[in-house]
Design a protein around this motif. Structure first.
Motif, PDB file in Angstrom:
ATOM      1  N   ARG A  45      45.556  33.920 -22.316  1.00  0.00           N
ATOM      2  CA  ARG A  45      45.713  34.503 -23.169  1.00  0.00           C
ATOM      3  C   ARG A  45      46.537  36.067 -23.731  1.00  0.00           C
ATOM      4  N   LEU A  69      43.706  38.375 -33.894  1.00  0.00           N
ATOM      5  CA  LEU A  69      43.049  38.643 -33.253  1.00  0.00           C
ATOM      6  C   LEU A  69      43.535  38.997 -31.453  1.00  0.00           C
ATOM      7  N   VAL A  70      43.830  37.581 -31.339  1.00  0.00           N
ATOM      8  CA  VAL A  70      44.728  37.679 -29.649  1.00  0.00           C
ATOM      9  C   VAL A  70      45.289  38.641 -29.741  1.00  0.00           C
ATOM     10  N   GLU A  99      44.667  42.645 -28.866  1.00  0.00           N
ATOM     11  CA  GLU A  99      44.056  43.133 -27.804  1.00  0.00           C
ATOM     12  C   GLU A  99      45.141  43.421 -27.028  1.00  0.00           C
TER      13      GLU A  99
END
Lengths: 106, 106
Positions: free
Chosen positions: B28, B98-99, B102
């Motif tokens: 991720r 979204l990734v 983070e």
DNA sequence: ACAAAGGTACGATGCAATCCGTACCTAAGG
DNA sequence: CCTTAGGTACGGATTGCATCGTACCTTTGT
């Protein structure tokens, strides 16, 4: 912080936990069906008709609950699960749409 | 269909594979760093500085490649990885944001 | 009081994912 | 030619996850 029943706060929903929970096809289908249903829909664990044992169902719903994807409340005899759509949308906007869209091409 | 180097077509990027790939924190972070970089940025596997062996790096980049998240091309001596931002955005809109968000609160 | 339905808790199992060391390959640079 | 850097392929150890059977609990309904 999590409450006594294992629900994380809305602002504690972690992307990693959510993605891990949604990586499993059975759990993803639970979220997809709830996301496509009218808002606030409550479903019992058994109502999804998955071909797995009760123990396995409990396990999967626990993962979804601890990731913050669903809320489970006691409804007397059984336990109802409903999607935490607002919390998820506030923290991970757009994610539910992606899950709801999968397999939903009717 | 996948090409000889293991890249799936843009329209074959599966939600399940993508979520499984993104469930791992190391993978991720690769996607997050590429998503925050200028479009078309190419990075070498080793340039991320992860505290794992070369063999493990190869494994993780293979998962990302086979999920359709990155494209790996031979650059003579080494192998460059770049994000397939357009393909992903076309098929799973909003996911990269979204990734990228983070851990990116600077 | 009793049985049935819906869930949970616990322990065990089988399989997949992660990680590593080692050996090997290829291209760039002296 | 030789060395170095970046990756890959293979095999093995370990860990984690999904699954199940069984026993147990609670509530509803008879």
């Amino acid at each position: 912080m999590v409450d006594s029943e294992g629900h994380p706060d809305g602002d504690e929903i972690a992307l990693g936990s959510v993605l891990a929970a949604l990586a499993d096809p059975l759990r993803r289908q639970v979220v997809a069906e709830l996301a496509r249903a009218p808002g606030g829909t409550e479903r019992t664990c058994a109502s999804f008709g998955f071909p797995v044992s009760k123990a396995t169902l409990t396990h999967h719903f626990r993962v979804l609950r601890e990731a913050g994807l669903i809320r489970q409340v006691n409804r007397g005899n059984s336990r109802a699960a409903c999607l935490r759509a607002d919390d998820i949308e506030a923290r991970l906007p757009g994610l539910l749409d992606l899950v709801a869209a999968e397999g939903g091409k009717k």
